[in-house]
Design an enzyme around this catalytic site. Structure first.
Site, PDB file in Angstrom:
ATOM      1  N   GLU A 174       0.883  -1.180   0.000  1.00 40.82           N
ATOM      2  CA  GLU A 174       0.000   0.000   0.000  1.00 40.82           C
ATOM      3  C   GLU A 174       0.909   1.216   0.000  1.00 40.82           C
ATOM      4  OE1 GLU A 174      -3.261   0.006  -0.171  1.00 40.82           O
ATOM      5  OE2 GLU A 174      -3.642  -2.139   0.047  1.00 40.82           O
ATOM      6  N   CYS A 234      -2.167   9.362   2.618  1.00 37.65           N
ATOM      7  CA  CYS A 234      -1.712   8.760   1.357  1.00 37.65           C
ATOM      8  C   CYS A 234      -2.613   9.147   0.203  1.00 37.65           C
ATOM      9  CB  CYS A 234      -1.637   7.249   1.506  1.00 37.65           C
ATOM     10  SG  CYS A 234      -3.188   6.516   2.041  1.00 37.65           S
TER      11      CYS A 234
HETATM   12  P1  NAD Z   1       8.114   4.791   5.015  1.00 36.47           P
HETATM   13  O1  NAD Z   1       8.099   4.017   3.739  1.00 36.47           O
HETATM   14  O2  NAD Z   1       9.255   5.686   5.272  1.00 36.47           O
HETATM   15  O3  NAD Z   1       8.024   3.819   6.286  1.00 36.47           O
HETATM   16  C1  NAD Z   1       6.973   2.883   6.469  1.00 36.47           C
HETATM   17  C2  NAD Z   1       7.436   1.762   7.381  1.00 36.47           C
HETATM   18  O4  NAD Z   1       8.469   1.071   6.741  1.00 36.47           O
HETATM   19  C3  NAD Z   1       7.968   2.180   8.754  1.00 36.47           C
HETATM   20  O5  NAD Z   1       7.441   1.339   9.734  1.00 36.47           O
HETATM   21  C4  NAD Z   1       9.467   1.934   8.637  1.00 36.47           C
HETATM   22  O6  NAD Z   1      10.025   1.499   9.849  1.00 36.47           O
HETATM   23  C5  NAD Z   1       9.530   0.809   7.643  1.00 36.47           C
HETATM   24  N1  NAD Z   1      10.777   0.737   6.882  1.00 36.47           N
HETATM   25  C6  NAD Z   1      11.649   1.725   6.597  1.00 36.47           C
HETATM   26  N2  NAD Z   1      12.670   1.247   5.848  1.00 36.47           N
HETATM   27  C7  NAD Z   1      12.436  -0.068   5.666  1.00 36.47           C
HETATM   28  C8  NAD Z   1      13.123  -1.113   4.962  1.00 36.47           C
HETATM   29  N3  NAD Z   1      14.248  -0.892   4.311  1.00 36.47           N
HETATM   30  N4  NAD Z   1      12.584  -2.347   4.983  1.00 36.47           N
HETATM   31  C9  NAD Z   1      11.425  -2.585   5.636  1.00 36.47           C
HETATM   32  N5  NAD Z   1      10.734  -1.642   6.301  1.00 36.47           N
HETATM   33  C10 NAD Z   1      11.227  -0.393   6.315  1.00 36.47           C
HETATM   34  O7  NAD Z   1       6.729   5.599   5.004  1.00 36.47           O
HETATM   35  P2  NAD Z   1       6.227   6.651   6.066  1.00 36.47           P
HETATM   36  O8  NAD Z   1       7.026   7.903   5.926  1.00 36.47           O
HETATM   37  O9  NAD Z   1       6.072   6.051   7.397  1.00 36.47           O
HETATM   38  O10 NAD Z   1       4.734   6.930   5.505  1.00 36.47           O
HETATM   39  C11 NAD Z   1       4.473   7.805   4.486  1.00 36.47           C
HETATM   40  C12 NAD Z   1       4.297   7.109   3.157  1.00 36.47           C
HETATM   41  O11 NAD Z   1       3.344   6.073   3.282  1.00 36.47           O
HETATM   42  C13 NAD Z   1       3.756   8.010   2.072  1.00 36.47           C
HETATM   43  O12 NAD Z   1       4.417   7.727   0.863  1.00 36.47           O
HETATM   44  C14 NAD Z   1       2.292   7.611   1.977  1.00 36.47           C
HETATM   45  O13 NAD Z   1       1.679   7.880   0.745  1.00 36.47           O
HETATM   46  C15 NAD Z   1       2.371   6.161   2.250  1.00 36.47           C
HETATM   47  N6  NAD Z   1       1.094   5.661   2.746  1.00 36.47           N
HETATM   48  C16 NAD Z   1       0.349   4.837   1.969  1.00 36.47           C
HETATM   49  C17 NAD Z   1      -0.876   4.400   2.424  1.00 36.47           C
HETATM   50  C18 NAD Z   1      -1.747   3.485   1.613  1.00 36.47           C
HETATM   51  O14 NAD Z   1      -2.674   2.944   2.192  1.00 36.47           O
HETATM   52  N7  NAD Z   1      -1.491   3.293   0.328  1.00 36.47           N
HETATM   53  C19 NAD Z   1      -1.334   4.794   3.684  1.00 36.47           C
HETATM   54  C20 NAD Z   1      -0.540   5.625   4.445  1.00 36.47           C
HETATM   55  C21 NAD Z   1       0.678   6.048   3.978  1.00 36.47           C
END
Ligand code: NAD
Length: 470
Positions: free
Chosen positions: A219, A253
């Site tokens: 997502e 998002c």
């Molecule tokens: P992010 O991708 O920075 O982090 C998300 C999660 O991934 C965190 O828990 C983090 O610890 C983990 N993570 C970080 N690096 C990782 C790796 N190398 N391997 C595995 N896990 C890792 O995102 P964010 O800043 O927390 O959230 C914002 C983003 O999320 C925006 O791009 C937004 O559009 C998206 N988002 C999407 C949805 C959806 O339903 N499509 C919903 C909410 C947010």
């Protein structure tokens, strides 16, 4: 709250092993057992509402309570209740038609839980994005491990404590930690991994999961456009668009990322959005109903996006004064595709306005870019709306409003292309975390012996008949 943490001392691999062993001991939990788990989940949220809101608000440095009530409590509780209500029907094996030449055998699809589901969660809706997938996964009969975001430490700690209090660690476990832990988590051989977060990290998660051939639901984010049609009544639409943009201060998002506006109506658009924002938020500094940007670093990034756009010729219309991390909305006019603000997902209260001359031009603008997670269309002219729906591909659409398709739990929620893989919510969540196992039962007396060697003329005429008629 003094409940011991479940994962104290246990390695991630041990936690997964514990859950897998428990799953293997009961591979098809009864409807009653699943309902019981959902009841615990419901109780865990409903019984701790104040603590949940307080933790999330602390992590944000001030988050609008009403927004949290809607998105972190109501959405979660209603998803749990829906799964509870419907799981009996969804888990039932169902017969499907068997073609004539395979009769009198019979065919069936049996939904089965996958096993242990991993859920990696972002910071922006920490409770909803942790628990809505859990509701579907538990309804489908799975065990779940959650890795909340390091950017919501208070909520992550609370969630770990609550999970330990309400669940046994072989049913639901929460793993706290930084990005290093997230990486290790993504590399575990789950039976399914759901990741919500950025497209860049989603790519890394997909690679980690591929090593185990773990199926993923991703997502992700992206730049979701809002098209203002020629036929749009801006007095009606601007408040809806502005609400969608400023909810959670744009850290959503599916927030409209930028607006495509008929060139002749840009001035009117700016006026109406300005008025709509002022009506909702008389001021930003100190306004408890307006959410803060999650961290100084994220705020600095947003300010840099605006500054850089201005340096490159954009005109910024600031809709108020900032107060600490409460960033007042900014409209950006005269943006160009080269600006970072038009290349990156914004994820904050900054709205670039892209002027267009023809609807075809607006559609082409969208199609030249990665598939967005959401698309919004505002207007009255049905044929223009249909043209946009037919000519663009996006994760989801709301017509004449913003965000709401994501809250309709009977619609599959998920991206396409760079905005994600797979979908969940409602029955689609149940299906995402189930194996739909096909079963064909052969009848005692059947004609299949004709398909066995040694082959002779009878086989040829039978094959010829099937080719022509089946
Ligand atoms: P992010 O991708 O920075 O982090 C998300 C999660 O991934 C965190 O828990 C983090 O610890 C983990 N993570 C970080 N690096 C990782 C790796 N190398 N391997 C595995 N896990 C890792 O995102 P964010 O800043 O927390 O959230 C914002 C983003 O999320 C925006 O791009 C937004 O559009 C998206 N988002 C999407 C949805 C959806 O339903 N499509 C919903 C909410 C947010």
């Amino acid at each position: 709250m003094n409940a011991p943490l479940q994962n104290a001392g246990a390695s991630l691999a041990d936690m997964l092993e514990t859950q897998r062993a428990a799953f293997n001991a009961d591979m098809l939990p009864s409807a009653a057992a699943r309902r019981q788990r959902l009841d615990k989940l419901h109780e865990m949220v409903a019984g701790n509402e104040a603590a949940i809101l307080e933790a999330i608000s602390a992590d944000f440095g001030g988050r609008a309570r009403q927004e949290m009530v809607l998105t972190e409590l109501f959405v979660v509780l209603s998803a749990i209740r829906q799964q509870r209500r419907k799981l009996g029907r969804w888990m039932r094996a169902r017969r499907v038609a068997t073609p004539l030449h395979m009769l009198p055998g019979s065919s069936q699809i049996m939904p089965q839980p996958l096993g242990v589901i991993g859920n990696i969660v972002p910071w922006n809706y920490p409770c909803q994005l942790a628990l809505v997938p859990v509701a579907a996964a538990l309804a489908a009969g799975n065990r779940v491990m959650i890795k909340p975001s390091e950017l919501t430490p208070a909520f992550s700690r609370l969630l770990a404590q609550l999970a330990a209090r309400y669940f046994s660690p072989d049913e639901l476990a929460v793993v706290e930690g930084g990005v290093d832990v997230s990486r290790e988590f993504a590399a575990l051989p789950f039976d399914h991994l759901i990741f919500t977060g950025s497209t860049a990290v989603g790519r890394q998660v997909a690679v980690a999961a591929a090593h185990n051939l773990t199926p993923v639901t991703l997502e992700l984010g992206g730049k979701s456009p809002a098209i203002i049609d020629e036929s749009c009544d801006l007095a009606e639409s601007a408040p809806r668009l502005t609400f969608g943009k400023l909810f959670n201060a744009g850290q959503t998002c599916v927030a409209p990322d930028y607006a495509l506006v008929p060139r002749a109506r840009v001035t009117e658009f700016v006026r109406e959005v300005t008025a709509a924002a002022a009506a909702m938020y008389p001021q930003y500094a100190g306004n408890q109903q307006y959410t803060s940007i999650i961290s100084e670093r994220h705020l600095a990034r947003l300010q840099q996006l605006v500054r850089e756009a201005e340096e490159q010729g954009a005109m910024a219309v600031r809709l108020g004064a900032d107060g600490e991390r409460r960033m007042a909305p900014v409209l950006l006019l005269n943006v160009t595709p080269e600006m970072a603000v038009m290349r990156e997902e914004i994820f904050g209260p900054v709205l670039p306005v892209v002027a267009y001359d023809t609807l075809q031009q607006a559609i082409a603008f969208i199609n030249q870019r990665e598939r967005p997670l959401a698309l919004y269309w505002f207007g009255r002219e049905r044929s223009n709306c249909d043209l946009v729906l037919r000519s663009t591909i996006s994760g989801g659409v709301t017509v004449n409003d913003a965000l709401w398709h994501a809250a309709q739990e009977n619609l599959p929620f998920g991206g396409v292309g760079a905005s994600g893989i797979g979908a969940y919510h409602g029955e689609h969540g149940f299906l995402a975390f189930s194996k739909q196992k096909p079963i064909y039962r052969q009848a005692r007396l059947n004609g299949f012996g004709l398909f066995r060697p040694p082959y002779g003329p009878l086989f040829d005429s039978l094959a010829g008949f099937l080719k022509r008629h089946m």
